[in-house]
Design an enzyme around this catalytic site. Structure first.
Site, PDB file in Angstrom:
ATOM      1  N   ASN A   1      60.239   3.281 -21.171  1.00 16.17           N
ATOM      2  CA  ASN A   1      59.579   2.925 -22.422  1.00 16.17           C
ATOM      3  C   ASN A   1      58.240   2.254 -22.097  1.00 16.17           C
ATOM      4  O   ASN A   1      58.195   1.323 -21.300  1.00 16.17           O
ATOM      5  CB  ASN A   1      60.471   1.977 -23.234  1.00 16.17           C
ATOM      6  CG  ASN A   1      59.990   1.828 -24.663  1.00 16.17           C
ATOM      7  OD1 ASN A   1      58.807   1.608 -24.917  1.00 16.17           O
ATOM      8  ND2 ASN A   1      60.910   1.962 -25.593  1.00 16.17           N
TER       9      ASN A   1
ATOM     10  N   HIS B   1      66.084  10.188 -29.373  1.00 16.15           N
ATOM     11  CA  HIS B   1      66.083   9.603 -28.033  1.00 16.15           C
ATOM     12  C   HIS B   1      67.054   8.438 -27.991  1.00 16.15           C
ATOM     13  O   HIS B   1      67.227   7.727 -28.962  1.00 16.15           O
ATOM     14  CB  HIS B   1      64.671   9.148 -27.651  1.00 16.15           C
ATOM     15  CG  HIS B   1      63.992   8.285 -28.677  1.00 16.15           C
ATOM     16  ND1 HIS B   1      63.415   8.805 -29.821  1.00 16.15           N
ATOM     17  CD2 HIS B   1      63.817   6.947 -28.746  1.00 16.15           C
ATOM     18  CE1 HIS B   1      62.917   7.820 -30.544  1.00 16.15           C
ATOM     19  NE2 HIS B   1      63.151   6.665 -29.915  1.00 16.15           N
TER      20      HIS B   1
ATOM     21  N   HIS C   1      68.055   4.857 -26.290  1.00 14.69           N
ATOM     22  CA  HIS C   1      67.513   3.722 -25.550  1.00 14.69           C
ATOM     23  C   HIS C   1      68.583   3.145 -24.634  1.00 14.69           C
ATOM     24  O   HIS C   1      69.745   3.027 -25.032  1.00 14.69           O
ATOM     25  CB  HIS C   1      67.097   2.600 -26.508  1.00 14.69           C
ATOM     26  CG  HIS C   1      65.927   2.938 -27.373  1.00 14.69           C
ATOM     27  ND1 HIS C   1      64.634   2.667 -27.012  1.00 14.69           N
ATOM     28  CD2 HIS C   1      65.859   3.536 -28.591  1.00 14.69           C
ATOM     29  CE1 HIS C   1      63.819   3.070 -27.968  1.00 14.69           C
ATOM     30  NE2 HIS C   1      64.537   3.603 -28.945  1.00 14.69           N
TER      31      HIS C   1
END
Ligand SMILES: [Zn+2]
Length: 162
Positions: free
Chosen positions: A50, A120, A122
């Site tokens: 990220n 997506h 995390h």
């Protein structure tokens, strides 16, 4: 002059533009490396750091397909997603020795997804006290390590850890 009514064409053009503007689709196209932050490519998904990490090591598992729903993935891709998440937890445990993890998806912008059109997962390593009063008061994230260093550590561990 005749105009041909082609609504499907507009949909196609808009979809195409959305994909071109999508950070995950761009990352999937670019060469892997520190600038791209992609450190692993699987069959259906890739692993990327990220760019705005909540904590050091914050990474994401992202399908190559620009899709927003879990149902848009094949069963194989969903299985691979969980296998990659499990490996991500092993790799982060090896590198950072966190005390816990947040693993999850925000499906849809109302749920807090930054890039809602491209799903997506995390994976965020957590330590006791990492949410300091500074971040609660000001939204500032305390990340003690540069992305370049994180990338090198994680990439090395991804190759090494089974
Ligand atoms: Zn995309």
């Amino acid at each position: 002059m005749n105009h041909i009514w082609t609504p499907w064409r507009m949909k196609y053009i808009q979809g195409d533009a959305a994909e071109r503007a999508c950070a995950f689709c761009l990352a999937a196209e670019r060469e892997d490396g520190q600038e791209n932050l992609v450190f692993h490519r699987g069959e259906n998904l890739f692993m990327i750091l990220n760019r705005y990490p909540y904590t050091s090591g914050h990474m994401m598992c992202v399908p190559f397909l620009h899709v927003s729903k879990l149902d848009d993935l094949t069963s194989e891709a969903r299985c691979e997603l969980m296998e990659l998440v499990a490996k991500a937890v092993r790799v982060l445990s090896d590198v950072y020795k966190p005390e816990g993890f947040n693993v999850g998806m925000n499906l849809g912008s109302v749920a807090g997804a930054g890039i809602a059109d491209h799903l997506h997962m995390h994976i965020v390593p957590r330590w006791g006290g990492d949410t300091s009063f500074i971040s609660i008061l000001s939204g500032t994230r305390v990340v003690p390590e540069s992305l370049e260093v994180t990338y090198q550590k994680v990439k090395e561990a991804w190759e090494r850890v089974d």
